[in-house]
Design an enzyme around this catalytic site. Structure first.
Site, PDB file in Angstrom:
ATOM      1  N   LYS A 118     -35.770  11.361 -20.762  1.00  0.00           N
ATOM      2  CA  LYS A 118     -36.011  11.219 -19.278  1.00  0.00           C
ATOM      3  C   LYS A 118     -34.822  10.171 -18.506  1.00  0.00           C
ATOM      4  CE  LYS A 118     -40.293  13.371 -18.283  1.00  0.00           C
ATOM      5  NZ  LYS A 118     -41.022  13.282 -17.097  1.00  0.00           N
ATOM      6  N   LYS A 210     -35.754  23.745 -23.235  1.00  0.00           N
ATOM      7  CA  LYS A 210     -37.473  23.756 -23.132  1.00  0.00           C
ATOM      8  C   LYS A 210     -37.502  23.872 -21.118  1.00  0.00           C
ATOM      9  CE  LYS A 210     -39.610  20.379 -21.798  1.00  0.00           C
ATOM     10  NZ  LYS A 210     -40.519  18.439 -21.566  1.00  0.00           N
ATOM     11  N   LYS A 213     -39.278  21.427 -14.971  1.00  0.00           N
ATOM     12  CA  LYS A 213     -38.937  21.642 -13.694  1.00  0.00           C
ATOM     13  C   LYS A 213     -38.043  20.993 -13.278  1.00  0.00           C
ATOM     14  CE  LYS A 213     -44.583  20.439 -13.263  1.00  0.00           C
ATOM     15  NZ  LYS A 213     -44.732  18.599 -14.019  1.00  0.00           N
TER      16      LYS A 213
HETATM   17  P1  TYM Z   1     -46.114  18.148 -17.454  1.00  0.00           P
HETATM   18  O1  TYM Z   1     -46.086  17.825 -15.804  1.00  0.00           O
HETATM   19  O2  TYM Z   1     -44.605  17.468 -17.244  1.00  0.00           O
HETATM   20  O3  TYM Z   1     -46.756  19.522 -17.916  1.00  0.00           O
HETATM   21  C1  TYM Z   1     -47.815  19.812 -17.382  1.00  0.00           C
HETATM   22  C2  TYM Z   1     -48.387  20.511 -18.999  1.00  0.00           C
HETATM   23  O4  TYM Z   1     -47.649  21.823 -19.122  1.00  0.00           O
HETATM   24  C3  TYM Z   1     -46.592  21.801 -20.769  1.00  0.00           C
HETATM   25  N1  TYM Z   1     -45.492  22.228 -20.560  1.00  0.00           N
HETATM   26  C4  TYM Z   1     -45.317  23.148 -20.939  1.00  0.00           C
HETATM   27  N2  TYM Z   1     -46.214  24.516 -22.265  1.00  0.00           N
HETATM   28  C5  TYM Z   1     -45.141  24.906 -22.855  1.00  0.00           C
HETATM   29  N3  TYM Z   1     -43.764  25.255 -22.428  1.00  0.00           N
HETATM   30  C6  TYM Z   1     -42.785  24.337 -21.508  1.00  0.00           C
HETATM   31  N4  TYM Z   1     -42.188  24.636 -21.266  1.00  0.00           N
HETATM   32  C7  TYM Z   1     -44.245  23.277 -21.056  1.00  0.00           C
HETATM   33  N5  TYM Z   1     -43.449  22.205 -19.853  1.00  0.00           N
HETATM   34  C8  TYM Z   1     -44.171  21.576 -19.609  1.00  0.00           C
HETATM   35  C9  TYM Z   1     -47.185  19.498 -20.715  1.00  0.00           C
HETATM   36  O5  TYM Z   1     -46.919  19.889 -22.398  1.00  0.00           O
HETATM   37  C10 TYM Z   1     -48.593  19.752 -20.797  1.00  0.00           C
HETATM   38  O6  TYM Z   1     -49.637  20.262 -21.271  1.00  0.00           O
HETATM   39  N6  TYM Z   1     -47.632  14.056 -19.802  1.00  0.00           N
HETATM   40  C11 TYM Z   1     -48.232  14.545 -19.188  1.00  0.00           C
HETATM   41  C12 TYM Z   1     -49.172  15.145 -18.604  1.00  0.00           C
HETATM   42  C13 TYM Z   1     -50.194  14.023 -18.718  1.00  0.00           C
HETATM   43  C14 TYM Z   1     -51.116  14.311 -19.309  1.00  0.00           C
HETATM   44  C15 TYM Z   1     -52.242  13.400 -19.603  1.00  0.00           C
HETATM   45  C16 TYM Z   1     -51.651  15.632 -20.190  1.00  0.00           C
HETATM   46  C17 TYM Z   1     -50.490  12.719 -17.800  1.00  0.00           C
HETATM   47  N7  TYM Z   1     -51.735  12.656 -18.719  1.00  0.00           N
HETATM   48  C18 TYM Z   1     -53.103  12.932 -20.296  1.00  0.00           C
HETATM   49  C19 TYM Z   1     -53.261  15.413 -20.935  1.00  0.00           C
HETATM   50  C20 TYM Z   1     -53.463  14.143 -20.835  1.00  0.00           C
HETATM   51  C21 TYM Z   1     -46.904  15.868 -18.255  1.00  0.00           C
HETATM   52  O7  TYM Z   1     -45.817  15.077 -17.861  1.00  0.00           O
HETATM   53  O8  TYM Z   1     -46.701  16.766 -18.665  1.00  0.00           O
END
Ligand code: TYM
Length: 347
Positions: A118, A210, A213
């Site tokens: 990032k 991947k 967003k």
């Molecule tokens: P975020 O907002 O990027 O994504 C949310 C969830 O979606 C999953 N994900 C995917 N799974 C499969 N294939 C993909 N291409 C894909 N893109 C995203 C992510 O793995 C996630 O589960 N840091 C985390 C948010 C967070 C969090 C937490 C998660 C903050 N605090 C505590 C668990 C526990 C994030 O940026 O997810």
């Protein structure tokens, strides 16, 4: 002491940064819904994480917070029997993150691949928040002593860091933990739940990247709010190779795009990749893609429709978030007070 002595609790979060997509749905949200049957769950719209990269205009962030909440609800998350809230309303997350800033080591954070991705080449110009983000994520989970965390594969390293932080806290403060009357470890070691055939949904334009967003190409992802025609078009344009589908999963090796589309089909219909290939092995993508597109539309259209309906009722969504935040705080506050006692902060 293992986590089995802790009450089982699920926590997960999704960032409100716009463009919720099929990866978020299959990698995370679908799992959230299923876990409600067996666990007490907290599902959090992690708005404080969403300002680590770019600060969005306030009305955009508000809208994105409501959109993620609407996606949870539309997919089947139940805010009455579980807890749905946005992170910034529960100040214990930020409070505990500070403590973890002092537990985690710079060397640990330096290894985080997501920060490297990032921040890109301009690391010096990335926010301090983006660098320390995994500490806040650990705080999100451990503020509730959560034991299980459903996430996509990309969050695995962050979960490992959360476990390292919990371990170091348990070890370094063992004596204070004991003298404050706690038996054994204070924090559980949270377990990532990364299961099924869509833990890493790839870009529809490039099977080595991947689905994300932030990909500038909208054709790379299926957004949860895409209409049927758009989903059909994106599936039609999805990159593939020239071969027919194999009859066994071994045949997907080295065929990233084919593997991805078969994985999406399997996850959407809740069957294995092999079952998909039992039906489609030997067929061309010209047969497979329309079936996949139809399946995606059938699954996602009702969710998009309900999300749009909910987005027209912002007060209803905000009430759910406020109510969820109150419930979350009743769990997190006593844990944070214990942490203050352990550290020696007077309260
Ligand atoms: P975020 O907002 O990027 O994504 C949310 C969830 O979606 C999953 N994900 C995917 N799974 C499969 N294939 C993909 N291409 C894909 N893109 C995203 C992510 O793995 C996630 O589960 N840091 C985390 C948010 C967070 C969090 C937490 C998660 C903050 N605090 C505590 C668990 C526990 C994030 O940026 O997810």
């Amino acid at each position: 002491m293992s986590h089995t002595s802790f009450e089982q609790r699920v926590f997960s979060g999704v960032q409100p940064t716009g463009n919720l997509h099929l990866g978020n749905y299959l990698g995370a949200i679908v799992k959230f819904v299923a876990l409600q049957e067996t666990h007490n769950c907290l599902y959090c719209v992690v708005d404080q994480h969403a300002i680590t990269a770019d600060i969005q205009p306030p009305n955009v962030l508000k809208n994105n917070i409501r959109e993620v909440t609407a996606a949870f609800l539309a997919a089947g998350v139940d805010p009455k029997n579980h807890i749905v809230f946005n992170q910034s309303q529960v100040s214990e997350h930020a409070e505990l993150a500070w403590v973890f800033n002092c537990i985690a080591r710079i060397g640990w954070l330096n290894r985080m691949t997501q920060f490297k991705d990032k921040a890109g080449k301009n690391k010096e110009n990335a926010s301090v928040g983006l660098f320390s983000y995994p500490n806040l994520m650990a705080a999100d989970i451990l503020a509730y002593k959560a034991t299980h965390v459903p996430v996509g594969d990309d969050q695995k390293q962050h979960l490992e860091l959360a476990r390292d932080i919990a371990t170091k806290f348990n070890q370094d403060l063992a004596e204070a933990i004991r003298s404050c009357g706690h038996e054994g470890d204070f924090f559980p070691l949270p377990e990532p739940l990364i299961q099924g055939s869509a833990t890493r949904v790839m870009s529809l334009r490039d099977g080595s990247k991947k689905m994300s967003k932030s990909d500038p190409s909208d054709l790379s992802r299926i957004n949860l709010l895409d209409d049927a025609d758009t989903i059909m078009k994106k599936m039609r344009k999805a990159k593939t190779d020239a071969e027919a589908l194999p009859s066994g999963v071994d045949g997907l090796q080295g065929r990233a795009e084919a593997d991805n589309l078969v994985g999406i089909f399997a996850a959407l219909s809740n069957i294995s990749k092999q079952s998909v290939l039992n039906d489609f092995g030997g067929k061309q993508f010209s047969d497979f893609k329309p079936a996949l597109a139809e399946l995606a539309v059938t699954t996602l259209s009702p969710i998009a429709c309900e999300m749009k309906r909910l987005m027209n009722e912002p007060d209803y969504i905000d009430d759910i978030l406020r109510d969820g935040a109150h419930k979350a705080k009743t769990i997190a506050r006593p844990i944070m007070d214990d942490i203050k006692d352990i550290l020696g902060f007077i309260r």
